[in-house]
Design a protein around this motif. Structure first.
Motif, short mmCIF file in Angstrom:
data_model
loop_
_atom_site.label_atom_id
_atom_site.label_comp_id
_atom_site.label_asym_id
_atom_site.label_seq_id
_atom_site.Cartn_x
_atom_site.Cartn_y
_atom_site.Cartn_z
N LEU A 79 5.89 9.53 9.75
CA LEU A 79 5.31 10.59 8.92
C LEU A 79 3.83 10.82 9.18
N THR A 80 3.08 9.74 9.35
CA THR A 80 1.62 9.85 9.49
C THR A 80 1.14 10.01 10.93
N LEU A 81 2.06 10.24 11.85
CA LEU A 81 1.65 10.43 13.23
C LEU A 81 0.93 11.76 13.43
N SER A 133 0.86 -1.17 0.00
CA SER A 133 0.00 0.00 0.00
C SER A 133 0.90 1.23 0.00
N SER A 134 0.48 2.29 0.66
CA SER A 134 1.26 3.52 0.74
C SER A 134 0.61 4.42 1.77
N PHE A 144 -3.09 9.72 3.64
CA PHE A 144 -2.31 10.95 3.83
C PHE A 144 -2.40 11.72 2.53
N SER A 145 -3.30 12.69 2.45
CA SER A 145 -3.66 13.30 1.17
C SER A 145 -2.51 14.06 0.53
N LYS A 204 -4.32 2.66 -3.71
CA LYS A 204 -3.72 2.17 -2.49
C LYS A 204 -4.76 1.96 -1.38
N ALA A 205 -5.74 2.87 -1.29
CA ALA A 205 -6.83 2.66 -0.34
C ALA A 205 -7.62 1.40 -0.71
#
Length: 251
Positions: free
Chosen positions: A245-247, A141-142, A147-148, A159-160
């Motif tokens: 990164l996505t925190l 995925s990614s 994460f737009s 990926k979603a």
């Protein structure tokens, strides 16, 4: 996390993250087949390098978006190695563009490769895994799935879609001894990220809590774990390998 006796198939395996995954699984003792679409020189070089190290490796030219070619690739693997234990769906492309100006071809190419390609190989490979009552499926995925990033509606959708697909697949196959998980990379140093990195430079690193870009080997480490016996009680999950990164923090 020894994989001796196991057989793995990796799509998009000739360069970047895929190459690192192929090398890691082969180094752990697995027999590894990998799919490439166009870069025959890179594929042959990787196969030769790993064979020189004593690994059993098979390079297969195929278009992942083709159901027929996916079926044929899986058949080549099971004919050559007798079984198939690990599938890593890594093949992926980007065709970025804002929604207002995105062409149908840009949309279709990304969905066909990134999402339909996963369907094609999962359907072909899991027939063997179900009969074995054993399998490990890892779909790439990614962080773009949640994460737009403007200009990537096609990529984010693909990926979603992979994550939703994987959760349903995990539920269907759990009783057959087959686990299904996703790995979601953040910014990794590959050919696909060169343009982004060149545009934003150190700003990207400042947005990542660990203050560095990931390496293909960071993703290969995660895939190796999910492909191993040690991950047998994990299924239907997405493992983000993104340095934090996505925190969403401001650190």
């Amino acid at each position: 996390m020894n994989l001796t006796g196991r057989v793995a198939l990796v799509t998009g395996g000739s360069r970047g993250i895929g190459r690192a995954i192929v090398a890691r699984l082969a180094g752990a003792g697995a027999k590894v087949a990998f799919v490439y679409q166009s870069n025959q020189e890179a594929a042959e070089a990787l196969a030769a390098e790993l064979k020189a190290q004593g690994s059993e490796v098979l390079a297969i030219k195929a278009d992942v978006s083709s159901k027929e070619e996916a079926d044929q690739a899986v058949e080549q693997v099971t004919t050559a190695f007798g079984r198939l234990d690990i599938l890593v769906n890594n093949a992926g492309i980007t065709r970025d563009g804002l929604l207002a100006t995105m062409t149908s071809d840009q949309w279709r190419q990304v969905i066909d490769t990134n999402l339909t390609g996963v369907f094609n190989f999962c359907q072909a490979a899991t027939r063997t895994m179900m009969s074995q009552r054993y399998g490990r499926v890892i779909n790439m995925s990614s962080v773009a799935a949640d994460f737009s990033n403007p200009g990537q509606v096609n990529y984010a959708a693909s990926k979603a879609g992979i994550e939703g697909f994987s959760r349903c697949m995990a539920t269907e196959l759990a009783k057959r001894g087959v686990t299904v998980n996703c790995v979601a990379p953040g910014f990794i140093e590959t050919d696909m990220t060169v343009a982004v990195v060149n545009s934003f430079g150190d700003k990207i690193k400042q947005s990542i809590p660990v203050r560095r870009l990931g390496k293909p080997e960071d993703i290969a480490n995660a895939v190796h774990f999910l492909a191993s016996e040690e991950s047998s009680y994990i299924t239907g999950q997405t493992l983000k390998v993104d340095g934090g990164l996505t925190l969403g923090g401001m650190g």
